[in-house]
Design a protein around this motif. Structure first.
Motif, short mmCIF file in Angstrom:
data_model
loop_
_atom_site.label_atom_id
_atom_site.label_comp_id
_atom_site.label_asym_id
_atom_site.label_seq_id
_atom_site.Cartn_x
_atom_site.Cartn_y
_atom_site.Cartn_z
N LYS A 391 6.88 -11.68 21.59
CA LYS A 391 6.99 -10.55 20.67
C LYS A 391 6.01 -10.77 19.54
O LYS A 391 6.14 -11.74 18.79
CB LYS A 391 8.42 -10.44 20.14
N ILE A 392 5.03 -9.91 19.45
CA ILE A 392 3.98 -10.12 18.46
C ILE A 392 3.62 -8.83 17.75
O ILE A 392 3.47 -7.78 18.38
CB ILE A 392 2.72 -10.70 19.15
N GLU A 393 3.53 -8.95 16.46
CA GLU A 393 3.11 -7.78 15.67
C GLU A 393 1.69 -8.06 15.17
O GLU A 393 1.39 -9.16 14.71
CB GLU A 393 4.05 -7.60 14.48
N LEU A 394 0.84 -7.04 15.29
CA LEU A 394 -0.53 -7.22 14.81
C LEU A 394 -0.68 -6.50 13.48
O LEU A 394 -0.31 -5.34 13.34
CB LEU A 394 -1.51 -6.63 15.82
N VAL A 395 -1.21 -7.20 12.51
CA VAL A 395 -1.44 -6.59 11.20
C VAL A 395 -2.94 -6.55 10.94
O VAL A 395 -3.63 -7.55 11.09
CB VAL A 395 -0.74 -7.39 10.08
N LEU A 396 -3.46 -5.36 10.63
CA LEU A 396 -4.88 -5.24 10.33
C LEU A 396 -5.06 -5.02 8.84
O LEU A 396 -4.43 -4.14 8.27
CB LEU A 396 -5.50 -4.06 11.10
N VAL A 397 -5.90 -5.81 8.24
CA VAL A 397 -6.14 -5.67 6.79
C VAL A 397 -7.64 -5.51 6.55
O VAL A 397 -8.44 -6.16 7.20
CB VAL A 397 -5.63 -6.92 6.03
N GLY A 398 -7.99 -4.63 5.64
CA GLY A 398 -9.40 -4.46 5.26
C GLY A 398 -10.24 -3.82 6.33
O GLY A 398 -11.41 -4.15 6.49
N GLU A 399 -9.66 -2.86 7.04
CA GLU A 399 -10.40 -2.23 8.13
C GLU A 399 -11.64 -1.47 7.66
O GLU A 399 -12.53 -1.21 8.43
CB GLU A 399 -9.50 -1.24 8.85
N ASN A 400 -11.63 -1.07 6.39
CA ASN A 400 -12.76 -0.28 5.92
C ASN A 400 -13.92 -1.11 5.38
O ASN A 400 -14.91 -0.57 4.93
CB ASN A 400 -12.30 0.70 4.85
N THR A 401 -13.75 -2.43 5.43
CA THR A 401 -14.84 -3.30 5.01
C THR A 401 -16.07 -3.02 5.88
O THR A 401 -15.97 -2.98 7.10
CB THR A 401 -14.42 -4.77 5.20
N GLU A 402 -17.20 -2.83 5.23
CA GLU A 402 -18.38 -2.44 6.01
C GLU A 402 -19.26 -3.63 6.37
O GLU A 402 -19.45 -4.54 5.58
CB GLU A 402 -19.19 -1.40 5.23
N VAL A 403 -19.76 -3.60 7.59
CA VAL A 403 -20.63 -4.65 8.09
C VAL A 403 -21.82 -4.01 8.79
O VAL A 403 -21.73 -2.88 9.26
CB VAL A 403 -19.93 -5.52 9.16
N ASP A 404 -22.89 -4.76 8.88
CA ASP A 404 -24.06 -4.28 9.59
C ASP A 404 -23.73 -3.98 11.06
O ASP A 404 -22.93 -4.67 11.68
CB ASP A 404 -25.16 -5.35 9.54
N VAL A 408 -21.38 -5.86 13.85
CA VAL A 408 -20.22 -5.21 14.48
C VAL A 408 -20.28 -5.38 15.99
O VAL A 408 -19.29 -5.74 16.63
CB VAL A 408 -20.18 -3.71 14.10
N GLU A 409 -21.46 -5.14 16.55
CA GLU A 409 -21.58 -5.19 18.01
C GLU A 409 -21.38 -6.60 18.55
O GLU A 409 -20.76 -6.79 19.59
CB GLU A 409 -22.96 -4.66 18.43
N LEU A 410 -21.93 -7.57 17.82
CA LEU A 410 -21.88 -8.93 18.35
C LEU A 410 -20.58 -9.65 18.01
O LEU A 410 -20.27 -10.70 18.57
CB LEU A 410 -23.07 -9.74 17.82
N LEU A 411 -19.81 -9.09 17.10
CA LEU A 411 -18.61 -9.75 16.64
C LEU A 411 -17.44 -9.57 17.60
O LEU A 411 -16.51 -10.36 17.65
CB LEU A 411 -18.24 -9.15 15.28
N SER A 412 -17.54 -8.48 18.36
CA SER A 412 -16.41 -8.08 19.18
C SER A 412 -15.92 -9.17 20.13
O SER A 412 -14.74 -9.52 20.13
CB SER A 412 -16.82 -6.83 19.94
N ASP A 413 -16.83 -9.73 20.92
CA ASP A 413 -16.42 -10.70 21.92
C ASP A 413 -15.82 -11.97 21.31
O ASP A 413 -14.75 -12.42 21.76
CB ASP A 413 -17.58 -11.05 22.85
N PRO A 414 -16.47 -12.56 20.32
CA PRO A 414 -15.86 -13.75 19.72
C PRO A 414 -14.46 -13.46 19.17
O PRO A 414 -13.54 -14.28 19.35
CB PRO A 414 -16.80 -14.11 18.57
N LEU A 415 -14.28 -12.32 18.55
CA LEU A 415 -12.96 -12.00 17.99
C LEU A 415 -11.90 -11.86 19.07
O LEU A 415 -10.78 -12.33 18.92
CB LEU A 415 -13.02 -10.71 17.17
N VAL A 416 -12.29 -11.22 20.16
CA VAL A 416 -11.34 -11.08 21.28
C VAL A 416 -10.88 -12.46 21.71
O VAL A 416 -9.69 -12.71 21.92
CB VAL A 416 -11.99 -10.33 22.46
N HIS A 417 -11.82 -13.35 21.79
CA HIS A 417 -11.49 -14.69 22.23
C HIS A 417 -10.50 -15.36 21.29
O HIS A 417 -9.52 -15.97 21.71
CB HIS A 417 -12.77 -15.52 22.32
#
Lengths: 689, 120
Positions: A391-404, A408-417
């Motif tokens: 049972k896991i709850e996901l909390v997202l904070v600072g979603e509007n923080t802007e990045v190049d 953004v494109e290259l960050l996706s895979d490492p984060l998934v991991h």
């Protein structure tokens, strides 16, 4: 007129993918107990748009598939169907399937038919309780639709009495008659009997009725088509006019109305024609050549970016300012005298300010909110936690923080991991959590924020944390470190990033076999960032990724070594010191070091590494030592002098020359000369060899 | 110049409608939903309105009803673009004052034919 539909495909794909994201988010947010009508309506609308678009642009397989989803959603929306978790899961799976279909079509590849059929079957089972029997029904309806034309028929006799409100629906009887006239020879007889007295007359209502006789050999359907929109707004009867009847009927009708007021008009095809041809010459801009070109342009997928119009407006403003400054400067320059020097200086400083602002706003265009990356995680966590029975709850904070955008494109895979790791290895099973007197539901937090010139992204869990002893034993077992190695906490956690390290007792299909973390770190480093772990046993783990805001511009400190200029990324500099003789130490096998407070740091002689013969300082006490930090390791760079701080535009050295150890790129300085940008982690590595 | 207001929340459909109509010599203004359309229709009088039915903020049927209540749009042809072949949507549209409908999917020629039909 032929219009090349391919030109709209790119937009269609973009909005369809957006629609799929909306559906996915919506489906994940659905609360089984208490369904928000607007939520389900939003999901329905997205499916509906995809269906409409795909049908229009000729992607029938997508349209067929979405049709089934839409029907299911429609029933849920109307409350005709209970919303159940299995149904939502099937819909989620279908969203994925649809995404794959669209991607395949976009890339002009074959769609995985077997998968599509499988999901469609599941949807239909959900919908009907069994597989579809709909297809045969449609065919039979189509077959019945075309009524045969009666050979004896020579025309049609139509009695048309519109209801008073007809005009208020925007339907104009004249328009319909004109259309009828294109079918054959039309005779209209108007009946004015229903028109009230002038004082009772409402000019917005229709009180006329018509007798329409049309001679021609065509099916009744074509007349039905013309009156299709108004069939509820009028009394209509259509009868066959046979040869004999035709003439008689017409005569009879004329006679019956003749005594009263009646008007008779002849609308021939000719009168209707000019209006049509008036428009047609304009309708041929699409030659074959155009078609080919646009097809080509669609084939190579362009990388596009959606920009907030506010940002574009700022940019346009900036350019406006720049133009004003430029014209002011050219005015000053036209008849320049020394007393205008102040004006010139003033203008130049304005120019500098505007250029900087322009640069900032252009860079700003590339900035995207990190929510582009974060948005995929609710689904991931939903799917994996049910797979793992956690049972896991996901909390997202600072979603509007802007990045190049590149980040953004290259960050996706490492984060998934990282998130997968937290799910799999971090958060414990519900029973274990209760036993450890923690809440049954674990929390994973994804947070983004700015710190200095960096963006920091944290993946936090409140799981079991990292067991240092276990990590160490594992590393010894794998032969990665010596048994007697003494490691700090930080170094222990760093073990995770070593290739071939896996802490899971059993490999799972969720977070793989430990080949990932070293790759994750390498990816982050290639973006100019770093990654660090903090953990407390039994309380959770935090992994923080630090990344530069943009990859195209860098805040740099320019330094001099002889005649050469180098740029050190400002963020890497800790301090600069004048070393004295008593600070310097020579360690056998380690080269030069110096003592900074209670720490010994290796010294990298820049003139030595880059072979600068013109170096002014060769004795350590003559120059400066800049202390830099590269991924937690420090060293001192021995240089001649510190120059100024400036923003530099990074040019790739690798793309234009080749990869050089210790150099991450190059830039062009204000005077046109080239300066190399130092790769601090690379230099620190060099210093340790 | 005959001007048409094209309303659809889907950018691709909107562009397709707009491109087709512009190619036939009409002036086209695009709106992204019912609220946007109503604003634009108040600012400028159009000779015809073509609107999607299912849209956020304000759906096409409400839009048609709102427009019909304006003096400028009492007799103007208004068409709905709908995938819903179900009778209820058409009936609701008619009740709101729609002139007629075009069933999606449609091709540019069908659209043009229908527009010519109502604009003469």
């Amino acid at each position: 007129m032929s219009i090349d539909m391919a030109q709209f495909h790119q937009v269609f794909f973009e909005e369809s993918f957006e629609g799929l994201d909306i559906m996915e988010t919506g489906l994940l947010n659905l609360d089984m107990g208490d369904v928000d009508a607007e939520e389900i309506n939003t999901i329905f609308r997205a499916a509906h748009s995809i269906k409409g678009g795909s049908g229009t642009f000729g992607f029938t397989s997508v349209a067929d598939f979405t049709h089934v989803m839409e029907t299911l959603l429609d029933e849920m929306r109307d409350g005709r169907r209970q919303i159940t978790q299995p149904a939502v899961d099937v819909l989620l799976g279908s969203v994925d399937c649809l995404r794959e279909m669209l991607t395949a079509i976009q890339d002009e590849q074959d769609v995985d038919e077997a998968k599509v059929t499988e999901y469609k079957k599941q949807l239909e089972i959900e919908l009907n309780g069994s597989e579809s029997i709909e297809t045969t029904a449609i065919e039979s309806v189509e077959a019945a639709a075309k009524k045969p034309v009666d050979n004896a028929q020579t025309g049609w006799c139509i009695a048309f009495s519109p209801h008073a409100h007809l005009l208020k629906t925007g339907n104009d009887p004249v328009r319909m008659f004109r259309e009828l006239a294109t079918l054959g020879k039309l005779t209209t007889t108007v009946d004015l009997l229903g028109v009230p007295d002038l004082f009772e007359l409402d000019a917005e209502e229709c009180h006329l009725s018509w007798q329409l006789d049309i001679i021609g050999h065509f099916p009744e359907d074509e007349i039905d088509d013309i009156f299709n929109w108004v069939e509820d707004d009028c009394d209509l009867s259509i009868q066959i006019l046979s040869e004999q009847e035709g003439l008689d009927g017409q005569a009879a009708a004329m006679e019956s109305i003749a005594p009263s007021q009646n008007l008779k008009t002849d609308v021939s095809m000719d009168t209707a024609k000019p209006k049509e041809t008036g428009l047609s010459p304009v309708t041929k801009p699409n030659s074959n050549k155009n078609k080919k070109e646009s097809e080509k342009s669609v084939a190579k997928t362009s990388s596009s970016i959606r920009v907030d119009t506010g940002k574009i407006d700022t940019l346009i403003n900036m350019v406006g300012e720049l133009v004003i400054t430029q014209s002011m400067l050219s005015l000053v320059g036209e008849h320049f005298e020394l007393n205008k020097l102040d004006q010139l200086k003033n203008g130049l400083s304005q120019l500098e300010r505007h250029t900087r602002e322009l640069q900032e706003s252009v860079m700003n265009i590339r900035m995207l909110p990190i929510s582009f990356v974060f948005s995929r995680f609710p689904r991931l966590v939903h799917d994996l936690s049910s797979k793992l029975d956690k049972k896991i709850e996901l909390v997202l904070v600072g979603e509007n923080t802007e990045v190049d955008k590149t980040v953004v494109e290259l960050l996706s895979d490492p984060l998934v991991h990282l998130v997968r790791n937290s799910l799999d290895h971090g958060v414990e099973m519900p029973a274990d959590r209760i036993a450890a007197s923690k809440p049954e539901t674990g929390t994973i937090t994804l947070e983004a924020y700015h710190r200095g010139g960096n963006i920091v992204i944290e993946v936090r869990d409140d799981g079991k944390g990292l067991d240092k002893e276990m990590l160490k034993n594992k590393a010894i077992e794998k032969g990665l470190i010596n048994e007697d190695a003494v490691l700090t906490d930080k170094q222990t956690y760093e073990l995770i990033f070593m290739a071939g390290f896996s802490t899971a007792e059993k490999l799972t299909d969720v977070s793989g076999r430990g080949v990932g973390m070293d790759v994750v770190r390498r990816n982050i480093q290639s973006l100019g960032g770093n990654i660090e772990i903090t953990s407390k046993l039994g309380q959770g783990t935090t992994i923080a990724i630090h990344l530069p805001l943009t990859l195209a511009i860098l805040d740099g400190q320019s330094i001099a070594v002889g005649d050469e200029r180098f740029i050190i990324p400002l963020g890497a500099i800790i301090e600069s010191v004048n070393v004295t003789d008593d600070m310097i130490n020579r360690v056998v096998g380690k080269g030069e070091t110096f003592r900074l407070r209670d720490e010994y740091l290796p010294i990298v002689r820049m003139h030595g590494i880059f072979d600068v013969v013109s170096a002014r300082a060769t004795k350590l006490t003559e120059g400066l030592v800049v202390v830099v930090d590269g991924q937690g390791m420090r060293c001192g760079l021995f240089i001649d002098d510190l120059l100024g701080q400036q923003q530099v535009v990074i040019k790739s050295l690798e793309a234009n020359y080749r990869k050089v150890e210790g150099v991450s790129g190059a830039t062009i300085l204000g005077d046109g000369s080239v300066a190399l940008i130092l790769d601090i982690p690379g230099l620190v590595r060099l210093s340790n060899q | 110049m005959v001007s048409i207001l094209a309303v659809d929340d889907s950018a691709s459909m909107r562009q397709m409608v707009s491109f087709t109509l512009k190619g036939a010599g009409y002036t086209v203004v695009e709106a992204v939903d019912g609220v946007d359309a109503l604003d634009k229709a108040k600012a400028q009088k159009f000779d015809c309105v073509v609107t999607d039915v299912n849209m956020p903020n304000k759906d096409g049927i409400t839009l048609i009803a709102d427009l019909r209540a304006l003096a400028d749009y009492k007799f103007i042809p208004m068409l709905m673009l709908t995938t819903e072949s179900g009778l209820d949507k058409k009936q609701a549209g008619k009740a709101a004052g729609a002139t007629g409908w075009i069933v999606k999917p449609f091709n540019p020629n069908q659209l043009l034919k229908t527009i010519k039909k109502v604009l003469g």
